[in-house]
Design a protein around this motif. Structure first.
Motif, PDB file in Angstrom:
ATOM      1  N   HIS A  60       0.836  -1.199   0.000  1.00 27.37           N
ATOM      2  CA  HIS A  60       0.000   0.000   0.000  1.00 27.37           C
ATOM      3  C   HIS A  60       0.877   1.258   0.000  1.00 27.37           C
ATOM      4  CE1 HIS A  60      -3.597  -2.433   0.769  1.00 27.37           C
ATOM      5  NE2 HIS A  60      -2.865  -3.102   1.645  1.00 27.37           N
ATOM      6  N   PRO A  61       1.698   1.444  -1.019  1.00 27.75           N
ATOM      7  CA  PRO A  61       2.596   2.602  -1.047  1.00 27.75           C
ATOM      8  C   PRO A  61       1.852   3.930  -1.147  1.00 27.75           C
ATOM      9  CG  PRO A  61       2.597   1.492  -3.175  1.00 27.75           C
ATOM     10  CD  PRO A  61       1.838   0.610  -2.230  1.00 27.75           C
ATOM     11  N   ASP A  62       0.571   3.879  -1.561  1.00 26.59           N
ATOM     12  CA  ASP A  62      -0.216   5.113  -1.638  1.00 26.59           C
ATOM     13  C   ASP A  62      -0.403   5.745  -0.263  1.00 26.59           C
ATOM     14  OD1 ASP A  62      -1.548   2.598  -1.457  1.00 26.59           O
ATOM     15  OD2 ASP A  62      -3.494   3.574  -1.656  1.00 26.59           O
ATOM     16  N   PHE A  63      -0.324   4.942   0.806  1.00 24.94           N
ATOM     17  CA  PHE A  63      -0.410   5.503   2.157  1.00 24.94           C
ATOM     18  C   PHE A  63       0.790   6.405   2.444  1.00 24.94           C
ATOM     19  CE2 PHE A  63      -2.934   1.546   3.725  1.00 24.94           C
ATOM     20  CZ  PHE A  63      -4.050   2.003   3.042  1.00 24.94           C
ATOM     21  N   GLN A 278      -7.232  -1.550  -1.489  1.00 28.68           N
ATOM     22  CA  GLN A 278      -6.725  -2.267  -2.651  1.00 28.68           C
ATOM     23  C   GLN A 278      -5.198  -2.309  -2.633  1.00 28.68           C
ATOM     24  OE1 GLN A 278      -8.626  -3.821  -5.094  1.00 28.68           O
ATOM     25  NE2 GLN A 278     -10.321  -3.365  -3.705  1.00 28.68           N
ATOM     26  N   VAL A 279      -4.643  -3.493  -2.868  1.00 32.44           N
ATOM     27  CA  VAL A 279      -3.198  -3.628  -3.004  1.00 32.44           C
ATOM     28  C   VAL A 279      -2.777  -2.993  -4.327  1.00 32.44           C
ATOM     29  CG1 VAL A 279      -1.302  -5.263  -3.303  1.00 32.44           C
ATOM     30  CG2 VAL A 279      -3.077  -5.702  -1.593  1.00 32.44           C
ATOM     31  N   VAL A 280      -1.753  -2.155  -4.286  1.00 25.72           N
ATOM     32  CA  VAL A 280      -1.254  -1.527  -5.512  1.00 25.72           C
ATOM     33  C   VAL A 280      -0.390  -2.547  -6.252  1.00 25.72           C
ATOM     34  CG1 VAL A 280       0.126   0.345  -6.483  1.00 25.72           C
ATOM     35  CG2 VAL A 280      -1.302   0.760  -4.470  1.00 25.72           C
ATOM     36  N   PRO A 281      -0.765  -2.950  -7.465  1.00 28.11           N
ATOM     37  CA  PRO A 281       0.002  -3.987  -8.177  1.00 28.11           C
ATOM     38  C   PRO A 281       1.354  -3.462  -8.652  1.00 28.11           C
ATOM     39  CG  PRO A 281      -1.695  -3.098  -9.610  1.00 28.11           C
ATOM     40  CD  PRO A 281      -1.922  -2.470  -8.265  1.00 28.11           C
ATOM     41  N   GLN A 282       2.335  -4.340  -8.619  1.00 31.74           N
ATOM     42  CA  GLN A 282       3.642  -3.975  -9.163  1.00 31.74           C
ATOM     43  C   GLN A 282       3.760  -4.522 -10.580  1.00 31.74           C
ATOM     44  OE1 GLN A 282       6.872  -5.865  -7.050  1.00 31.74           O
ATOM     45  NE2 GLN A 282       5.547  -7.489  -6.342  1.00 31.74           N
ATOM     46  N   ILE A 283       4.550  -3.855 -11.374  1.00 32.26           N
ATOM     47  CA  ILE A 283       4.721  -4.220 -12.780  1.00 32.26           C
ATOM     48  C   ILE A 283       6.118  -4.799 -12.957  1.00 32.26           C
ATOM     49  CG2 ILE A 283       4.698  -3.364 -15.146  1.00 32.26           C
ATOM     50  CD1 ILE A 283       2.951  -1.033 -14.071  1.00 32.26           C
ATOM     51  N   VAL A 284       6.184  -5.999 -13.513  1.00 32.56           N
ATOM     52  CA  VAL A 284       7.453  -6.695 -13.720  1.00 32.56           C
ATOM     53  C   VAL A 284       7.594  -7.005 -15.210  1.00 32.56           C
ATOM     54  CG1 VAL A 284       8.847  -8.715 -13.115  1.00 32.56           C
ATOM     55  CG2 VAL A 284       7.301  -7.708 -11.418  1.00 32.56           C
ATOM     56  N   ALA A 285       8.774  -6.796 -15.749  1.00 34.54           N
ATOM     57  CA  ALA A 285       9.015  -7.069 -17.173  1.00 34.54           C
ATOM     58  C   ALA A 285       8.848  -8.555 -17.465  1.00 34.54           C
ATOM     59  CB  ALA A 285      10.411  -6.604 -17.564  1.00 34.54           C
TER      60      ALA A 285
END
Length: 404
Positions: A60-63, A278-285
Motif C-alpha cells: 500500500h505505497p499510496d499511504f 486495494q493492493v497496488v500492483p507492481q509491474i514486472v518485465a
C-alpha cells in the motif's frame, strides 16, 4: 464456528506424508538451532523468492504518498504508521516460506499510481551465509525513499519454527528532512509436529522519527496455549522526549486496525481495514526482458512445478539451482575472487546501502526518474527493460494459467 477475530488465521493442516518428511528432517535438529543451512522440502515453499516477498511491505505505497503530503508532523507520522501496519495482511495460502535467494539474485519492479506518478523497487541477495537481502524503493515525484537490508534467521523451537527478521530499514521523506527507522516482528510457524500449522507474528517493534520527536511502539501478540486470540496488536504513538502518549493503536493486523486519540479522549476509529483497501500492483518485465539471475526468471521452472503440484519436478529444478550456486562458489574460490553485489555496497555502519547514493539522486522528479530507471532497469549492453512486451514464455504462461 470460529470467532470473528480468528476468521483470517493463516493455518494449514498437513497430510501424513508431508508431516512425516518434516518429522524426519526435524529429528536431525536441536532446539534453538539456526536453520539457514537447512534445505526445506518443496511442499513448504511459497512460489516466489524472498527478494519478491519483500515487496509485501510496499503493498500500500499510496499511504506513504498521502503521508508525505501532510504538513502536520504528527499526522504525517500517523500516516507512516498506517503504511507500516498495512503490509502484514499479505500472505500465501497456508503456512509457506519463500525460496531462499541465491547469491546475486535480484528482483526489480515498478509501480504506477492513479495520479500519474511512479515508484521503483529493487532487491538483491548480497550475502548467502548469512542470508542478507538489500532493498531500495523510490517515488521521485513524492520524494519518498525506502532503503534497508533484511537478515532473516530461522530458529527451531520444538513444535514451531521462527524467523527472526534482523537488519535495518529507513523511510526517507526528503521534503520534510525526516527519516523513519523501522524494526520488524518475528514470524512463527506453529504446530509443525502436531496440530494445525499456524502462522503468527510476535515481538515488540518500533517506528522512530527523531526529527519529529515521535515513536510508535507496537506489540504483535502471540496466542497463548489456552487464552488469547490470534493476530492481535497493541501499540502507542508517543513523544520521544516526554513519553507523552498521543494515540493508542489496537486491533487485528490481519483484518482491522483502530486508532484512538489519547489527548482528545476519542473513541477508536478504523485506521486500516484490509477488506476495503486495494493492493497496488507492481509491474514486472516479461521473462524475455529479464536476466538469468532475476528472481522470477531464475525460479520459473520451480514455480510452475509447485503451482501444478508436481513436487518431484519442483525438487529437481530447485536442486539444479542450488547445485549451480555451489559450483559458482567453487569457481570464485579457485580464482581467489569474492562476490561483489551489483546494486548495493557494504558501508562502514555494517549495513548494505544502494550504490546509487541518496544524496546523488536529483531533486527534480524527471531527472531523478531518469537516473533511477537507468540504474535499476539497465540490461547488459545498456538498453532498458521494455515493460511493454507481452509475456510469451511458455513456462511462465503455464504457471500463470494454473494460478488463475
Amino acid at each position: 464456528m470460529s470467532r470473528p477475530d480468528e476468521s483470517c488465521v493463516v493455518e494449514e493442516e498437513l497430510d501424513e506424508e508431508p508431516r512425516s518428511i518434516i518429522l524426519s528432517m526435524i529429528s536431525q535438529l536441536r532446539k534453538d538451532m539456526d536453520l539457514s543451512r537447512i534445505t526445506f522440502p518443496t511442499f513448504v515453499l511459497e512460489p516466489r523468492s524472498f527478494t519478491e516477498r519483500v515487496t509485501d511491505f510496499m503493498a500500500h505505497p499510496d499511504f506513504l504518498i498521502s503521508a508525505s503530503k501532510c504538513e502536520d508532523p504528527v499526522q504525517r507520522f500517523v500516516g507512516v504508521v498506517k503504511y507500516y501496519m498495512s503490509g502484514w495482511h499479505i500472505h500465501p495460502k497456508g503456512v509457506k516460506k519463500p525460496y531462499n535467494p541465491v547469491l546475486g539474485e535480484f528482483f526489480r519492479s515498478k509501480y504506477e499510481f492513479s495520479d500519474g506518478t511512479n515508484a521503483f523497487f529493487l532487491a538483491e541477495q548480497v550475502s548467502h551465509h548469512p542470508p542478507i537481502t538489500a532493498m531500495f524503493y523510490n517515488s521521485p515525484e513524492h520524494h519518498v525513499c525506502i532503503e534497508g537490508d533484511l537478515r532473516p534467521k530461522s530458529r527451531f523451537f520444538g513444535n514451531s519454527v521462527g524467523m527472526i527478521l534482523e537488519g535495518y530499514a529507513k523511510i526517507h521523506m526528503d521534503n520534510w528532512g525526516e527519516i523513519y527507522e523501522v524494526t520488524y516482528p518475528n514470524m512463527y510457524a506453529r504446530g509443525i509436529l502436531f496440530g494445525k500449522m499456524v502462522l503468527e507474528l510476535g515481538e515488540t517493534c518500533t517506528v522512530t522519527c527523531k526529527q519529529s520527536d515521535l515513536m510508535f511502539e507496537v506489540e504483535f501478540k502471540t496466542k497463548g496455549l489456552i487464552w488469547g486470540t490470534y493476530n492481535q496488536i497493541a501499540g502507542k504513538i508517543k513523544r520521544i522526549s516526554t513519553k507523552e502518549v498521543l494515540y493508542d493503536i489496537t486491533g487485528n493486523w490481519q483484518t482491522k486496525i483502530y486508532i484512538a486519540d489519547r489527548v482528545r479522549k476519542t473513541e477508536p476509529t478504523v485506521l486500516f481495514d484490509s477488506a476495503k483497501e486495494q493492493v497496488v500492483p507492481q509491474i514486472v518485465a516479461c521473462a524475455a526482458e529479464q536476466e538469468a539471475n532475476e528472481s522470477r526468471n531464475l525460479w520459473k521452472h520451480v514455480t510452475k512445478a509447485i503451482v501444478e503440484s508436481d513436487l518431484d519436478a519442483a525438487t529437481t529444478h530447485k536442486n539444479e539451482i542450488e547445485e549451480q550456486q555451489r559450483q559458482d562458489v567453487k569457481t570464485r574460490e579457485a580464482a581467489k575472487e569474492r562476490f561483489v553485489p551489483r546494486f548495493f555496497q557494504l558501508e562502514i555502519d555494517g549495513f548494505y546501502h544502494p550504490q546509487l547514493m541518496l544524496k546523488d539522486i536529483p531533486k527534480d522528479p524527471n531527472e531523478a526518474t531518469d537516473k533511477i530507471t537507468k540504474w535499476i532497469f539497465a540490461k547488459p549492453g545498456g538498453s532498458l527493460q521494455d515493460f511493454s512486451k507481452p509475456e510469451e514464455d511458455p513456462v511462465v504462461l503455464a504457471a500463470k494459467a494454473r494460478r488463475h
